[in-house]
Design a protein around this motif. Structure first.
Motif, PDB file in Angstrom:
ATOM      1  N   ASN A  72      -2.800   0.989  -4.108  1.00  0.00           N
ATOM      2  CA  ASN A  72      -2.314  -1.767  -3.747  1.00  0.00           C
ATOM      3  C   ASN A  72      -2.115  -1.206  -4.806  1.00  0.00           C
ATOM      4  O   ASN A  72      -2.637  -1.356  -5.812  1.00  0.00           O
ATOM      5  N   ALA A  96       0.952   5.043   0.465  1.00  0.00           N
ATOM      6  CA  ALA A  96      -0.001   6.180   1.127  1.00  0.00           C
ATOM      7  C   ALA A  96       0.540   7.183   0.429  1.00  0.00           C
ATOM      8  O   ALA A  96       1.607   7.619  -0.017  1.00  0.00           O
ATOM      9  N   PRO A 146      -4.404  11.975   1.916  1.00  0.00           N
ATOM     10  CA  PRO A 146      -4.512  11.317   3.269  1.00  0.00           C
ATOM     11  C   PRO A 146      -6.126  10.397   2.274  1.00  0.00           C
ATOM     12  O   PRO A 146      -6.899   9.932   2.518  1.00  0.00           O
ATOM     13  N   THR A 200       0.884  -1.002   0.093  1.00  0.00           N
ATOM     14  CA  THR A 200      -0.560   0.013   0.225  1.00  0.00           C
ATOM     15  C   THR A 200       1.106   1.587   0.231  1.00  0.00           C
ATOM     16  O   THR A 200       1.586   1.091   1.078  1.00  0.00           O
ATOM     17  N   SER A 224      -4.602   6.252  -0.810  1.00  0.00           N
ATOM     18  CA  SER A 224      -3.725   5.410  -1.711  1.00  0.00           C
ATOM     19  C   SER A 224      -3.487   4.299  -2.480  1.00  0.00           C
ATOM     20  O   SER A 224      -4.465   4.359  -3.297  1.00  0.00           O
TER      21      SER A 224
END
Length: 416
Positions: free
Chosen positions: A352, A344, A347, A342, A350
């Protein structure tokens, strides 16, 4: 005394005017039609070396800047639109644009400066013409609207910075004047607009979306100007985005897989940076930027940008981070990680990744070089080794204990 005070005010005002970068109007035309128009102020901060120290040059885009007709173009089916402004002895500022049909954005911001210009770079220890590029700018707008950003906005381009202010621009123009409809940058939006309220009605909540499962692994490549593959990637990608849903009237978190069969690929390769741009169904654009540290010969994924305009969104979604440190590897090798990761970004977004292998520099024969595996893969390989070693140690301990016990047992039955 009053006369002296008035003169002082006039002098201060004069210096304030001349110290501020002036707005410049730049226009790219094809025949009688305008395809790109920009009204903006730009200032630059560039660090350079002298024979004994390091200095920083700060200067502005002069009002004498003009469009380079040889480098600027409205674009074709196989090339992007370019706006290139030239000024001074060998300096240039370039913006290339891309679109997914509903949004357009600045795909690359290019700065060229001439260190032999002693008026800007006094005592520079080099006379090189330097070109730096950034492919994660975050300037985007809805098609057929004008991008407007009055607030100063600074972008890191190589080791230099470019600051725009008082910006109004439009690409892919349907007419010769800037559209009166504007897409306003986030910096100019002083407060977050609350979602519109509606009359109270009885509605059935929309069902939660079904998780999409593991994404399909796709192979993506970028060619250089010679037609050779310069960036190679093979990976499964899943977007994790939080946005305000029109149908559910609330903020939702959604997982969306990128489908390789529905994704177009573009990008660019430079000496110390490379970009991979993936566009799915003209509504999702994902941009990766890799940078190379020529001192350590290490590269990394330094920036990710997402542009999305999904049907359930109240507004187009944009997220970008240009200070990332993912997928690190050595020049001449590929990066590989079979484990799910993942990444980031911000906020609300993100990424994967699944079964990643990527090589953004020094690709030869259109194949990946020897891979450097990620720490997660190395850890997963160590686990069975450690368990096996522990079991072998346990068996050895039991065997030794058995032999010792048997020896003592025989010692108890000796004849007298």
């Amino acid at each position: 005394m009053k006369l002296f005070h008035a003169l002082a005010v006039l002098i201060i005002a004069w210096f304030a005017v001349i110290g501020r970068s002036q707005a410049v109007t730049l226009e790219v035309r094809a025949g009688d039609s305008t395809c790109i128009k920009a009204e903006l102020s730009a200032s630059f901060s560039i660090t350079y070396n002298t024979s004994s120290s390091t200095r920083t040059a700060q200067f502005s885009l002069p009002d004498s800047a003009s469009v380079d007709s040889g480098s600027s173009s409205c674009g074709t089916d196989s090339s992007s639109p370019w706006l290139v402004a030239v000024f001074g002895p060998g300096h240039a500022l370039g913006l290339s644009f891309s679109t997914n049909g509903s949004l357009y954005n600045v795909a690359n911001l290019t700065l060229q400066y001439n260190l032999s210009d002693t008026s800007v770079f006094p005592e520079a220890d080099s006379s090189d013409v330097v070109t730096v590029v950034s492919s994660s700018v975050g300037i985007w707008a809805t098609i057929n609207t004008t991008y407007r950003c009055e607030s100063p906005t600074t972008f890191l381009v190589g080791g230099s910075t470019v600051t725009f202010s008082g910006t109004r621009l439009e690409a892919y123009m349907p007419q010769n004047e800037l559209s009166p409809t504007e897409s306003v940058c986030m910096a100019d939006q002083g407060s977050t607009t609350a979602p519109p309220t509606t009359a109270s009605t009885t509605t059935t909540p929309a069902p939660a979306p079904t998780p999409p499962g593991t994404p399909e692994r796709g192979t993506y490549s970028v060619n250089n100007r010679n037609g050779s593959v310069c960036l190679l990637a093979r990976m499964g990608l899943q977007l994790n985005v939080s946005y305000f849903s029109l149908s559910q009237n609330k903020t939702v978190q959604e997982l969306v897989n990128l489908s390789p069969n529905e994704t177009s690929v573009s990008g660019s390769c430079e000496a110390s940076s490379a970009s991979l741009v993936l566009t799915q169904e003209q509504i999702t654009t994902l941009n990766f930027t890799f940078t190379l540290n020529s001192t350590s010969n290490k590269y990394r994924l330094s920036a990710i940008t997402l542009l999305a305009n999904w049907s359930d969104m109240t507004d187009p979604f944009w997220a970008s981070n240009t200070s990332l440190d993912y997928l690190r590897s050595t020049l001449g090798r590929s990066y590989m990680c079979n484990a799910e990761q993942t990444l980031a970004v911000v906020p609300t977004f993100s990424l994967n990744t699944f079964r990643v292998q990527v090589q953004p520099f020094e690709v030869t024969t259109n194949q990946f070089a020897t891979a450097e595996e990620c720490q997660m893969d190395q850890t997963q390989m160590l686990i069975p080794i450690i368990v096996g070693a522990a079991l072998a140690g346990l068996v050895l301990i039991v065997l030794i204990a058995y032999l010792i016990g048997r020896k003592r047992s025989h010692a108890g039955y000796q004849t007298i």
